[in-house]
Design an enzyme around this catalytic site. Structure first.
Site, mmCIF file in Angstrom:
data_model
loop_
_atom_site.group_PDB
_atom_site.id
_atom_site.type_symbol
_atom_site.label_atom_id
_atom_site.label_comp_id
_atom_site.label_asym_id
_atom_site.label_seq_id
_atom_site.Cartn_x
_atom_site.Cartn_y
_atom_site.Cartn_z
ATOM 1 N N GLU A 266 21.186 2.677 26.101
ATOM 2 C CA GLU A 266 22.407 3.363 25.637
ATOM 3 C C GLU A 266 23.626 2.703 26.265
ATOM 4 O O GLU A 266 23.540 2.287 27.423
ATOM 5 C CB GLU A 266 22.341 4.844 26.016
ATOM 6 C CG GLU A 266 21.226 5.578 25.288
ATOM 7 C CD GLU A 266 21.217 7.089 25.582
ATOM 8 O OE1 GLU A 266 22.142 7.587 26.241
ATOM 9 O OE2 GLU A 266 20.260 7.752 25.149
ATOM 10 N N HIS A 284 23.447 10.727 21.805
ATOM 11 C CA HIS A 284 23.256 11.457 23.076
ATOM 12 C C HIS A 284 24.254 12.612 23.208
ATOM 13 O O HIS A 284 25.062 12.667 24.135
ATOM 14 C CB HIS A 284 23.363 10.500 24.276
ATOM 15 C CG HIS A 284 22.685 11.035 25.508
ATOM 16 N ND1 HIS A 284 22.049 10.230 26.425
ATOM 17 C CD2 HIS A 284 22.535 12.301 25.998
ATOM 18 C CE1 HIS A 284 21.555 10.965 27.407
ATOM 19 N NE2 HIS A 284 21.842 12.234 27.172
HETATM 20 P P1 NAD Z 1 12.402 20.576 33.088
HETATM 21 O O1 NAD Z 1 12.140 19.853 34.351
HETATM 22 O O2 NAD Z 1 12.814 21.994 33.140
HETATM 23 O O3 NAD Z 1 11.116 20.488 32.144
HETATM 24 C C1 NAD Z 1 10.345 19.347 32.011
HETATM 25 C C2 NAD Z 1 8.913 19.776 31.766
HETATM 26 O O4 NAD Z 1 8.143 18.593 31.576
HETATM 27 C C3 NAD Z 1 8.293 20.517 32.965
HETATM 28 O O5 NAD Z 1 7.751 21.757 32.532
HETATM 29 C C4 NAD Z 1 7.207 19.591 33.468
HETATM 30 O O6 NAD Z 1 6.055 20.295 33.902
HETATM 31 C C5 NAD Z 1 6.902 18.774 32.231
HETATM 32 N N1 NAD Z 1 6.330 17.473 32.545
HETATM 33 C C6 NAD Z 1 6.699 16.607 33.518
HETATM 34 N N2 NAD Z 1 5.951 15.498 33.463
HETATM 35 C C7 NAD Z 1 5.088 15.662 32.427
HETATM 36 C C8 NAD Z 1 4.068 14.863 31.862
HETATM 37 N N3 NAD Z 1 3.792 13.661 32.367
HETATM 38 N N4 NAD Z 1 3.398 15.341 30.793
HETATM 39 C C9 NAD Z 1 3.702 16.554 30.269
HETATM 40 N N5 NAD Z 1 4.645 17.383 30.776
HETATM 41 C C10 NAD Z 1 5.328 16.931 31.839
HETATM 42 O O7 NAD Z 1 13.482 19.697 32.310
HETATM 43 P P2 NAD Z 1 14.470 20.168 31.162
HETATM 44 O O8 NAD Z 1 15.705 20.718 31.745
HETATM 45 O O9 NAD Z 1 13.724 21.002 30.180
HETATM 46 O O10 NAD Z 1 14.864 18.754 30.520
HETATM 47 C C11 NAD Z 1 13.959 18.069 29.692
HETATM 48 C C12 NAD Z 1 14.529 16.699 29.333
HETATM 49 O O11 NAD Z 1 15.711 16.835 28.574
HETATM 50 C C13 NAD Z 1 14.908 15.808 30.527
HETATM 51 O O12 NAD Z 1 14.528 14.479 30.245
HETATM 52 C C14 NAD Z 1 16.419 15.874 30.557
HETATM 53 O O13 NAD Z 1 17.006 14.755 31.153
HETATM 54 C C15 NAD Z 1 16.691 15.914 29.064
HETATM 55 N N6 NAD Z 1 18.017 16.395 28.686
HETATM 56 C C16 NAD Z 1 18.639 15.729 27.673
HETATM 57 C C17 NAD Z 1 19.877 16.158 27.263
HETATM 58 C C18 NAD Z 1 20.598 15.419 26.176
HETATM 59 O O14 NAD Z 1 21.808 15.313 26.271
HETATM 60 N N7 NAD Z 1 19.925 14.949 25.157
HETATM 61 C C19 NAD Z 1 20.481 17.275 27.852
HETATM 62 C C20 NAD Z 1 19.797 17.934 28.872
HETATM 63 C C21 NAD Z 1 18.554 17.483 29.287
HETATM 64 C C1 MLT Z 2 21.441 15.571 30.866
HETATM 65 O O1 MLT Z 2 20.425 15.068 31.331
HETATM 66 O O2 MLT Z 2 21.991 16.553 31.363
HETATM 67 C C2 MLT Z 2 22.046 14.982 29.642
HETATM 68 O O3 MLT Z 2 21.610 13.741 29.347
HETATM 69 C C3 MLT Z 2 23.452 15.264 29.590
HETATM 70 C C4 MLT Z 2 24.498 14.237 29.698
HETATM 71 O O4 MLT Z 2 24.809 13.792 30.777
HETATM 72 O O5 MLT Z 2 25.098 13.939 28.685
#
Ligand code: NAD
Ligand code: MLT
Length: 316
Positions: A266, A284
């Site tokens: 990205e 994103h």
């Molecule tokens: P979280 O830590 O609450 O949940 C992650 C889950 O994945 C946990 O329940 C964990 O047990 C599970 N896990 C970890 N390793 C694993 C594996 N190898 N196999 C199966 N399960 C596994 O995290 P979250 O807050 O739910 O965030 C999830 C994802 O979303 C993260 O990668 C975070 O960076 C991403 N995210 C993206 C955005 C975006 O802007 N697109 C925004 C927020 C979060």
């Molecule tokens: C996150 O992991 O919180 C997301 O990727 C959010 C971001 O920084 O845009």
């Protein structure tokens, strides 16, 4: 006699954050700005600051930490810490804080939006209509009700997506080896192995952290086990769904559609995946709402204040 100059701790804001962040920091800091995605700006800028505030575009890796002579805190205004070398920071005595619940509702809502968009071709139909094409039969979709949604990673965001999509009448299954089956059952979610999930799901949504274990988890092998009618959403991190393998599966009709918010590199402005009409892409945007950005900014500002005052930073 003039008063001795006061030296306020310096906070470097390396990405665009909500204005609420600076308000929450208050007047006790010198605030500087740089574009953290640009290494030529980041490395000199980080050299003499006490704290750095980032989102996902700034890589605070071992090189950046080595360049940061005074750094005490890296504050990630969001969830994922995959752009921070946490072991290198810890070794250098630098605290790493994030805002783990700030944007989870916002991210879950985007994942649901991508899922619905892939089922009903909303973006493609919108583009076609605005180009003067009334293509009703081309954009016939599929219903969500009674379909099986496979949630890969039943953490904070995965649970919120499961709750929201069960409101659409979807049956929810999940793969997460770290969650107890009884806890999942309480939420009406059936836990299963990844292979089982791949076989039974009509839709798959990925909510894993990016780790060596999860990179490429939904890769070529996995994409040979899915139903050809499956639609796959990745609003977690780029690379967990292997982009080349996904493009091949879409091309060969082994996957019916995808919704993507994140990319292995990205910013991503050019990808073979962008050429598919049945792939819905966003840049994103998972955390990009006013509400989430305000919550993230305020949360990390509070953590930075506490950390620089030498006080305990509670888990957010
Ligand atoms: P979280 O830590 O609450 O949940 C992650 C889950 O994945 C946990 O329940 C964990 O047990 C599970 N896990 C970890 N390793 C694993 C594996 N190898 N196999 C199966 N399960 C596994 O995290 P979250 O807050 O739910 O965030 C999830 C994802 O979303 C993260 O990668 C975070 O960076 C991403 N995210 C993206 C955005 C975006 O802007 N697109 C925004 C927020 C979060
Ligand atoms: C996150 O992991 O919180 C997301 O990727 C959010 C971001 O920084 O845009």
């Amino acid at each position: 006699m003039s008063a001795a100059p006061t030296h306020k701790p310096v906070v470097l804001i390396a990405e665009e954050l909500s204005p609420a962040t600076v308000d929450a920091l208050g007047p006790d800091f010198e605030i500087r700005h740089c574009d953290g995605a640009d290494r030529a700006q980041l490395l000199p800028a980080i050299a003499d600051v006490d704290a750095i505030l980032i989102r996902s575009a700034t890589k605070v890796d071992a090189e950046a930490i080595a360049a940061a002579g005074k750094l005490k805190v890296v504050a990630r205004a969001g969830v994922g810490l995959d752009n921070v070398d946490v072991p290198a920071a810890t070794k250098a005595g630098v605290m790493v804080v994030n805002a783990p619940t700030s944007n989870i509702v916002t991210a879950a809502e985007l994942a649901c939006g991508l899922l619905i968009s892939t089922a009903r071709h909303i973006p493609a139909a919108n583009t076609a209509l605005k180009a003067g094409k009334w293509a009703r039969s081309k954009y016939t979709g599929v219903e969500l009700a009674e379909k099986t949604l496979g949630v890969v990673g039943l953490g904070r965001i995965g649970v919120l997506v499961a709750q929201r999509m069960s409101g659409f009448g979807m049956k929810i299954v999940a793969y997460d080896p770290y969650i107890q089956a009884a806890r999942a059952a309480q939420m009406g979610v059936k836990l299963m192995s990844l292979d089982e999930l791949l076989e039974v799901s009509d839709f798959i949504t990925v909510h894993l952290p990016k780790t060596p274990e999860t990179i490429g988890l939904i890769g070529d092998e996995a994409l040979h086990k899915v139903k050809p009618t499956v639609r796959i959403v990745n609003a977690a991190r780029g690379g967990i769904v292997d982009e080349e393998a996904l493009a091949a599966a879409l091309k060969e009709g082994r996957v019916a559609g995808a919704g993507l918010d994140v990319y292995s590199k990205e910013p991503c402005t050019d990808s073979p995946l962008f050429s598919f009409d049945n792939v819905v892409c966003t840049p994103h945007l998972g955390a990009s709402t006013d509400e989430a950005q305000e919550k993230a900014g305020i949360s990390v500002a509070k953590s930075v204040r506490l950390a620089l005052a030498g006080e305990l930073v509670p888990d957010a």
